[in-house]
Design a protein around this motif. Structure first.
Motif, PDB file in Angstrom:
ATOM      1  N   UNK A   1       0.853  -1.189   0.000  1.00  0.00           N
ATOM      2  CA  UNK A   1       0.000   0.000   0.000  1.00  0.00           C
ATOM      3  C   UNK A   1       0.881   1.227   0.000  1.00  0.00           C
ATOM      4  N   UNK A   2       0.354   2.318  -0.553  1.00  0.00           N
ATOM      5  CA  UNK A   2       1.119   3.562  -0.644  1.00  0.00           C
ATOM      6  C   UNK A   2       0.223   4.740  -0.292  1.00  0.00           C
ATOM      7  N   UNK A   3       0.747   5.620   0.558  1.00  0.00           N
ATOM      8  CA  UNK A   3       0.133   6.919   0.821  1.00  0.00           C
ATOM      9  C   UNK A   3       1.010   7.987   0.192  1.00  0.00           C
ATOM     10  N   UNK A   4       0.410   8.879  -0.580  1.00  0.00           N
ATOM     11  CA  UNK A   4       1.156   9.961  -1.219  1.00  0.00           C
ATOM     12  C   UNK A   4       0.685  11.279  -0.617  1.00  0.00           C
ATOM     13  N   UNK A   5       1.623  12.053  -0.098  1.00  0.00           N
ATOM     14  CA  UNK A   5       1.293  13.342   0.502  1.00  0.00           C
ATOM     15  C   UNK A   5       1.227  14.416  -0.581  1.00  0.00           C
ATOM     16  N   UNK A   6       0.049  14.992  -0.763  1.00  0.00           N
ATOM     17  CA  UNK A   6      -0.145  16.079  -1.731  1.00  0.00           C
ATOM     18  C   UNK A   6      -1.009  17.128  -1.041  1.00  0.00           C
ATOM     19  N   UNK A   7      -0.430  18.261  -0.700  1.00  0.00           N
ATOM     20  CA  UNK A   7      -1.130  19.224   0.137  1.00  0.00           C
ATOM     21  C   UNK A   7      -1.906  20.274  -0.645  1.00  0.00           C
ATOM     22  N   UNK A   8      -1.774  20.256  -1.954  1.00  0.00           N
ATOM     23  CA  UNK A   8      -2.578  21.120  -2.817  1.00  0.00           C
ATOM     24  C   UNK A   8      -2.534  20.569  -4.224  1.00  0.00           C
ATOM     25  N   UNK A   9      -3.613  20.778  -4.963  1.00  0.00           N
ATOM     26  CA  UNK A   9      -3.660  20.393  -6.374  1.00  0.00           C
ATOM     27  C   UNK A   9      -3.591  21.615  -7.276  1.00  0.00           C
TER      28      UNK A   9
ATOM     29  N   UNK B   1      -0.426   4.038  -9.300  1.00  0.00           N
ATOM     30  CA  UNK B   1      -1.808   3.617  -9.519  1.00  0.00           C
ATOM     31  C   UNK B   1      -1.926   2.627 -10.667  1.00  0.00           C
ATOM     32  N   UNK B   2      -0.913   2.575 -11.526  1.00  0.00           N
ATOM     33  CA  UNK B   2      -0.943   1.646 -12.661  1.00  0.00           C
ATOM     34  C   UNK B   2      -0.798   0.196 -12.216  1.00  0.00           C
ATOM     35  N   UNK B   3      -0.444  -0.023 -10.952  1.00  0.00           N
ATOM     36  CA  UNK B   3      -0.273  -1.384 -10.441  1.00  0.00           C
ATOM     37  C   UNK B   3      -1.476  -1.738  -9.564  1.00  0.00           C
TER      38      UNK B   3
ATOM     39  N   UNK C   1      -5.295  -0.027  -0.925  1.00  0.00           N
ATOM     40  CA  UNK C   1      -5.747   1.231  -1.511  1.00  0.00           C
ATOM     41  C   UNK C   1      -4.604   2.218  -1.674  1.00  0.00           C
ATOM     42  N   UNK C   2      -4.819   3.186  -2.547  1.00  0.00           N
ATOM     43  CA  UNK C   2      -3.897   4.314  -2.666  1.00  0.00           C
ATOM     44  C   UNK C   2      -4.557   5.503  -1.977  1.00  0.00           C
ATOM     45  N   UNK C   3      -3.841   6.067  -1.016  1.00  0.00           N
ATOM     46  CA  UNK C   3      -4.377   7.183  -0.247  1.00  0.00           C
ATOM     47  C   UNK C   3      -3.582   8.442  -0.553  1.00  0.00           C
ATOM     48  N   UNK C   4      -4.280   9.539  -0.626  1.00  0.00           N
ATOM     49  CA  UNK C   4      -3.663  10.848  -0.840  1.00  0.00           C
ATOM     50  C   UNK C   4      -3.853  11.657   0.434  1.00  0.00           C
ATOM     51  N   UNK C   5      -2.749  12.014   1.077  1.00  0.00           N
ATOM     52  CA  UNK C   5      -2.795  12.753   2.341  1.00  0.00           C
ATOM     53  C   UNK C   5      -2.619  14.243   2.088  1.00  0.00           C
ATOM     54  N   UNK C   6      -3.485  15.052   2.677  1.00  0.00           N
ATOM     55  CA  UNK C   6      -3.373  16.503   2.554  1.00  0.00           C
ATOM     56  C   UNK C   6      -3.522  17.129   3.937  1.00  0.00           C
ATOM     57  N   UNK C   7      -2.609  18.028   4.264  1.00  0.00           N
ATOM     58  CA  UNK C   7      -2.693  18.784   5.518  1.00  0.00           C
ATOM     59  C   UNK C   7      -3.215  20.177   5.182  1.00  0.00           C
ATOM     60  N   UNK C   8      -4.460  20.491   5.528  1.00  0.00           N
ATOM     61  CA  UNK C   8      -5.004  21.825   5.234  1.00  0.00           C
ATOM     62  C   UNK C   8      -4.312  22.901   6.069  1.00  0.00           C
ATOM     63  N   UNK C   9      -3.507  23.704   5.416  1.00  0.00           N
ATOM     64  CA  UNK C   9      -2.827  24.816   6.073  1.00  0.00           C
ATOM     65  C   UNK C   9      -3.700  26.069   5.990  1.00  0.00           C
ATOM     66  N   UNK C  10      -3.373  27.116   6.751  1.00  0.00           N
ATOM     67  CA  UNK C  10      -4.165  28.354   6.674  1.00  0.00           C
ATOM     68  C   UNK C  10      -4.331  28.821   5.226  1.00  0.00           C
TER      69      UNK C  10
ATOM     70  N   UNK D   1     -13.030  11.121  -6.702  1.00  0.00           N
ATOM     71  CA  UNK D   1     -14.156  10.573  -7.449  1.00  0.00           C
ATOM     72  C   UNK D   1     -13.741  10.049  -8.823  1.00  0.00           C
ATOM     73  N   UNK D   2     -12.806  10.716  -9.454  1.00  0.00           N
ATOM     74  CA  UNK D   2     -12.428  10.313 -10.810  1.00  0.00           C
ATOM     75  C   UNK D   2     -11.423   9.167 -10.832  1.00  0.00           C
ATOM     76  N   UNK D   3     -10.626   9.010  -9.754  1.00  0.00           N
ATOM     77  CA  UNK D   3      -9.576   7.996  -9.755  1.00  0.00           C
ATOM     78  C   UNK D   3      -9.793   6.929  -8.689  1.00  0.00           C
ATOM     79  N   UNK D   4     -10.878   7.028  -7.951  1.00  0.00           N
ATOM     80  CA  UNK D   4     -11.183   6.058  -6.904  1.00  0.00           C
ATOM     81  C   UNK D   4     -10.055   5.948  -5.877  1.00  0.00           C
ATOM     82  N   UNK D   5      -9.443   7.074  -5.539  1.00  0.00           N
ATOM     83  CA  UNK D   5      -8.476   7.147  -4.447  1.00  0.00           C
ATOM     84  C   UNK D   5      -9.215   7.482  -3.149  1.00  0.00           C
ATOM     85  N   UNK D   6      -8.535   7.251  -2.042  1.00  0.00           N
ATOM     86  CA  UNK D   6      -9.034   7.762  -0.767  1.00  0.00           C
ATOM     87  C   UNK D   6      -8.228   9.003  -0.412  1.00  0.00           C
ATOM     88  N   UNK D   7      -8.855  10.147  -0.472  1.00  0.00           N
ATOM     89  CA  UNK D   7      -8.216  11.401  -0.079  1.00  0.00           C
ATOM     90  C   UNK D   7      -8.457  11.608   1.409  1.00  0.00           C
ATOM     91  N   UNK D   8      -7.391  11.935   2.147  1.00  0.00           N
ATOM     92  CA  UNK D   8      -7.519  12.110   3.597  1.00  0.00           C
ATOM     93  C   UNK D   8      -7.001  13.491   3.999  1.00  0.00           C
TER      94      UNK D   8
END
Length: 328
Positions: A116-124, A149-151, A156-165, A180-187
């Motif tokens: 399993x892999x969690x990827x930290x992405x704090x903004x898109x 995600x190709x594997x 699950x693949x989780x995307x971690x985001x820390x909401x900063x000010x 919704x489009x990639x069936x990831x779990x965004x946290x």
């Protein structure tokens, strides 16, 4: 006999930091510059990490998550994954990464046995991403996310985001679309007092409830059952694919059934993310301690595991180490 603390919690989840170094400088984790790195001679070797993980698994640990710093900056990191993946009794081997080098290493990591892999992405949004991470690297991180995600065996693949000010409805919309489009779990993970600049204030925390309200203003949610020991409250979109999770250590602590312990890159055992004390395992290990002797050190440390982190209580003090030095 399984590892147990004085509060009758069984410890089955181990977070292993393999390095304190990172190619980003995220505001909630590290200062912009002047970070004092741990000396390389003090960092555990792959052989030492493997021996300690084998010991922990023999004591009942089933889940191991590899963290940093940024673990993929550790030379030949997939080799460590392959060594740990063969340990009998280890049920789950996972990775948390900032994704910057993930496109390069995805195939090797999967071949080595990462599950399993969690990827930290704090903004898109590119500008906002740069503001938070101090690196103009969103495109490369998203490429890494797509590469792993190709594997299909990595789920699950989780995307971690820390909401900063400044995190608002626009950010939420982008993350919802990703889920919704990639069936990831965004946290969404609440901002914790572990930042390198020591500028954390409670007023800067976007609570999980506030983040959920922003999501529900756009999409109806359906709460899923909480898994035992889970850090996240997870919701499915009532009208589409994907999941959204909220990790609320500040506003809704989940200490009561915490089953996690941490091993820092320099071989210190931490029984709580916010511990004021650490137990040295590297010293005895390098001095020739037997597994029986190491087990005794571990059991004594785990027995003293903190009841809770006390962030919201008077007199709370953050740990001396920042997040990058402790391990994410």
């Amino acid at each position: 006999m399984a590892l147990q603390d004085a509060h009758e919690r069984l410890l089955s989840d181990l977070r292993v930091s393999v390095t304190d170094r990172c190619n980003f400088r995220c505001r909630y984790c590290m200062p912009a510059e002047g970070m004092p790195w741990i000396d390389r001679a003090e960092i555990l070797s792959f052989e030492e990490i493997e021996r300690l993980v084998r010991l922990f698994v023999a004591l009942g640990v089933e889940d191991v998550r590899l963290t940093g710093g940024e673990p993929l900056v550790r030379r030949e990191f997939p080799l460590l994954v392959s060594r740990l993946a063969t340990i009998e009794g280890l049920r789950d081997l996972s990775l948390t990464t900032n994704g910057y080098l993930l496109a390069r290493d995805a195939e090797a990591l999967v071949a080595a046995g990462i599950g399993r892999v969690n990827v930290s992405i704090d903004s898109l949004a590119r500008g906002r991403f740069f503001e938070v991470t101090r690196r103009d690297a969103l495109e490369q991180v998203l490429a890494g996310l797509e590469a792993i995600a190709a594997f299909p065996q990595v789920r699950p693949i989780k995307v971690n985001a820390v909401p900063m000010p400044g995190f608002g409805a626009g950010e939420v919309s982008r993350f919802c679309e990703l889920a919704r489009s990639r069936n990831f779990q965004v946290r969404f993970i609440e901002f914790m007092p572990l930042d390198g600049d020591r500028s954390w204030r409670a007023d800067d925390v976007l609570s999980g409830a506030e983040a959920r309200a922003l999501v529900e203003a756009e999409h109806p949610l359906r709460e899923l059952p909480r898994e035992p020991h889970s850090t996240a409250r997870v919701y499915a979109f009532a009208d589409g694919e994907g999941e959204i999770g909220f990790v609320n250590p500040v506003s809704e602590p989940f200490c009561a059934d915490c089953n996690r312990i941490r091993l820092t890159a320099d071989g210190k055992l931490r029984t709580c993310l916010f511990s004021q004390h650490e137990t040295d395992l590297r010293g005895p290990l390098r001095a020739g301690a037997s597994d029986t002797e190491l087990e005794q050190v571990v059991r004594e440390a785990v027995w003293r595991k903190e009841l809770k982190h006390r962030i919201n209580e008077p007199g709370f003090r953050p740990p001396a180490r920042t997040m990058s030095a402790i391990g994410g």
